[in-house]
Write a protein that holds these residues in place. Sequence first.
Motif, mmCIF file in Angstrom:
data_model
loop_
_atom_site.group_PDB
_atom_site.id
_atom_site.type_symbol
_atom_site.label_atom_id
_atom_site.label_comp_id
_atom_site.label_asym_id
_atom_site.label_seq_id
_atom_site.Cartn_x
_atom_site.Cartn_y
_atom_site.Cartn_z
ATOM 1 N N LEU A 162 0.806 -1.224 0.000
ATOM 2 C CA LEU A 162 0.000 0.000 0.000
ATOM 3 C C LEU A 162 0.834 1.267 0.000
ATOM 4 O O LEU A 162 0.508 2.239 -0.662
ATOM 5 C CB LEU A 162 -0.881 0.044 1.257
ATOM 6 C CG LEU A 162 -1.960 -0.997 1.366
ATOM 7 C CD1 LEU A 162 -2.514 -1.006 2.772
ATOM 8 C CD2 LEU A 162 -3.047 -0.704 0.366
ATOM 9 N N LEU A 163 1.880 1.261 0.797
ATOM 10 C CA LEU A 163 2.624 2.494 1.063
ATOM 11 C C LEU A 163 4.012 2.526 0.452
ATOM 12 O O LEU A 163 4.721 3.512 0.584
ATOM 13 C CB LEU A 163 2.749 2.707 2.579
ATOM 14 C CG LEU A 163 1.442 2.713 3.359
ATOM 15 C CD1 LEU A 163 1.717 2.856 4.846
ATOM 16 C CD2 LEU A 163 0.538 3.819 2.875
ATOM 17 N N GLY A 164 4.414 1.438 -0.190
ATOM 18 C CA GLY A 164 5.769 1.348 -0.717
ATOM 19 C C GLY A 164 6.017 2.259 -1.905
ATOM 20 O O GLY A 164 5.086 2.726 -2.563
ATOM 21 N N PRO A 165 7.279 2.510 -2.170
ATOM 22 C CA PRO A 165 7.630 3.408 -3.274
ATOM 23 C C PRO A 165 7.522 2.729 -4.628
ATOM 24 O O PRO A 165 7.582 1.513 -4.737
ATOM 25 C CB PRO A 165 9.085 3.767 -2.979
ATOM 26 C CG PRO A 165 9.616 2.576 -2.257
ATOM 27 C CD PRO A 165 8.459 2.042 -1.446
ATOM 28 N N VAL A 166 7.354 3.550 -5.640
ATOM 29 C CA VAL A 166 7.465 3.106 -7.029
ATOM 30 C C VAL A 166 8.807 3.642 -7.518
ATOM 31 O O VAL A 166 9.095 4.829 -7.388
ATOM 32 C CB VAL A 166 6.321 3.666 -7.904
ATOM 33 C CG1 VAL A 166 6.576 3.385 -9.369
ATOM 34 C CG2 VAL A 166 4.997 3.077 -7.463
ATOM 35 N N HIS A 167 9.634 2.752 -8.026
ATOM 36 C CA HIS A 167 10.963 3.137 -8.508
ATOM 37 C C HIS A 167 10.885 3.435 -10.001
ATOM 38 O O HIS A 167 10.605 2.564 -10.805
ATOM 39 C CB HIS A 167 11.977 2.018 -8.237
ATOM 40 C CG HIS A 167 12.099 1.692 -6.789
ATOM 41 N ND1 HIS A 167 12.886 2.416 -5.934
ATOM 42 C CD2 HIS A 167 11.513 0.746 -6.036
ATOM 43 C CE1 HIS A 167 12.805 1.925 -4.720
ATOM 44 N NE2 HIS A 167 11.967 0.902 -4.750
ATOM 45 N N HIS A 168 11.141 4.694 -10.343
ATOM 46 C CA HIS A 168 11.122 5.103 -11.750
ATOM 47 C C HIS A 168 12.487 4.875 -12.378
ATOM 48 O O HIS A 168 12.589 4.387 -13.493
ATOM 49 C CB HIS A 168 10.716 6.571 -11.868
ATOM 50 C CG HIS A 168 9.362 6.820 -11.281
ATOM 51 N ND1 HIS A 168 8.200 6.499 -11.939
ATOM 52 C CD2 HIS A 168 8.975 7.322 -10.083
ATOM 53 C CE1 HIS A 168 7.161 6.805 -11.185
ATOM 54 N NE2 HIS A 168 7.606 7.312 -10.054
ATOM 55 N N THR A 169 13.513 5.258 -11.668
ATOM 56 C CA THR A 169 14.900 4.994 -12.059
ATOM 57 C C THR A 169 15.630 4.666 -10.773
ATOM 58 O O THR A 169 15.037 4.674 -9.684
ATOM 59 C CB THR A 169 15.556 6.233 -12.716
ATOM 60 O OG1 THR A 169 15.686 7.263 -11.739
ATOM 61 C CG2 THR A 169 14.759 6.726 -13.918
ATOM 62 N N GLN A 170 16.907 4.417 -10.888
ATOM 63 C CA GLN A 170 17.687 4.085 -9.690
ATOM 64 C C GLN A 170 17.632 5.214 -8.658
ATOM 65 O O GLN A 170 17.636 4.966 -7.471
ATOM 66 C CB GLN A 170 19.135 3.799 -10.082
ATOM 67 C CG GLN A 170 19.973 3.320 -8.915
ATOM 68 C CD GLN A 170 21.364 2.928 -9.350
ATOM 69 O OE1 GLN A 170 21.732 3.049 -10.508
ATOM 70 N NE2 GLN A 170 22.160 2.448 -8.413
ATOM 71 N N ASP A 171 17.548 6.448 -9.105
ATOM 72 C CA ASP A 171 17.576 7.593 -8.198
ATOM 73 C C ASP A 171 16.226 8.247 -7.967
ATOM 74 O O ASP A 171 16.122 9.167 -7.155
ATOM 75 C CB ASP A 171 18.541 8.662 -8.735
ATOM 76 C CG ASP A 171 19.971 8.143 -8.831
ATOM 77 O OD1 ASP A 171 20.342 7.283 -8.003
ATOM 78 O OD2 ASP A 171 20.681 8.592 -9.741
ATOM 79 N N VAL A 172 15.183 7.808 -8.676
ATOM 80 C CA VAL A 172 13.887 8.467 -8.566
ATOM 81 C C VAL A 172 12.831 7.449 -8.149
ATOM 82 O O VAL A 172 12.642 6.428 -8.803
ATOM 83 C CB VAL A 172 13.476 9.122 -9.913
ATOM 84 C CG1 VAL A 172 12.099 9.765 -9.797
ATOM 85 C CG2 VAL A 172 14.513 10.129 -10.348
ATOM 86 N N GLU A 173 12.149 7.776 -7.057
ATOM 87 C CA GLU A 173 11.048 6.940 -6.605
ATOM 88 C C GLU A 173 9.963 7.841 -6.024
ATOM 89 O O GLU A 173 10.234 8.974 -5.630
ATOM 90 C CB GLU A 173 11.499 5.918 -5.562
ATOM 91 C CG GLU A 173 12.152 6.510 -4.345
ATOM 92 C CD GLU A 173 12.713 5.457 -3.410
ATOM 93 O OE1 GLU A 173 12.829 5.775 -2.229
ATOM 94 O OE2 GLU A 173 13.038 4.342 -3.841
ATOM 95 N N THR A 174 8.747 7.351 -6.022
ATOM 96 C CA THR A 174 7.636 8.135 -5.478
ATOM 97 C C THR A 174 6.877 7.291 -4.463
ATOM 98 O O THR A 174 6.819 6.067 -4.561
ATOM 99 C CB THR A 174 6.655 8.589 -6.570
ATOM 100 O OG1 THR A 174 6.133 7.431 -7.223
ATOM 101 C CG2 THR A 174 7.318 9.505 -7.573
ATOM 102 N N LEU A 175 6.268 7.977 -3.511
ATOM 103 C CA LEU A 175 5.387 7.351 -2.528
ATOM 104 C C LEU A 175 3.957 7.763 -2.852
ATOM 105 O O LEU A 175 3.733 8.776 -3.512
ATOM 106 C CB LEU A 175 5.750 7.811 -1.116
ATOM 107 C CG LEU A 175 7.100 7.354 -0.583
ATOM 108 C CD1 LEU A 175 7.398 8.030 0.749
ATOM 109 C CD2 LEU A 175 7.121 5.840 -0.423
#
Length: 188
Positions: free
Chosen positions: A116-129
């Motif tokens: 539910l709360l985990g991040p989405v990794h777009h690239t190695q350095d970019v993630e969103t919650l």
Amino acid sequence: MDSLPAPGPVTLVQHPDEEQRQALRLDHQDTPYETDEREQRALARAAEAGRAAARWVRELAGRQGEHTHAQALLNAAEAVEAASGTAIVPGGQGVPGEEGGAPGTDHRQALLPGVLLGPVHHTQDVETLPALTGTERLDLVAACTLAAAMPSTTLGYYPLELEALTGALEAAVRSGRGILTGHRVRQR
């Protein structure tokens, strides 16, 4: 110096093998469980609380800019609704994966805090919650945990437990919506 009493004999609990479990299921199916009035009220209230919680979780999903976060919340909404409604078997044991039983693996996974709360990794350095306030995060995890526990209640033995879980689920949704004792609370 006082000494502790010697431990008593150890009793090993034998779990039923597959054949015994199948026989128990068949016996259970032969004699349908009759719910009493209190249990019927508890089931109806649990189902309504689950539907309300699912509506709230769907609202949270609708605010997400990231598809993956929205989908995780939509899956959780479906799982909350199932776990608080059709998964509660009157007189049953909430056996996972059985029709009318506890939520299967997909539903159980959808209710996990990390999903539910985990991040989405777009690239190695970019993630969103997910776009949630701190209160919404806490209440979302509480609501999902409470819903996940509901199928394990065994009516006829623990209707009070289902009533308590339902009350806590209703409170988590009110809190997540920012509603406390009838007053709207401003969230940051």
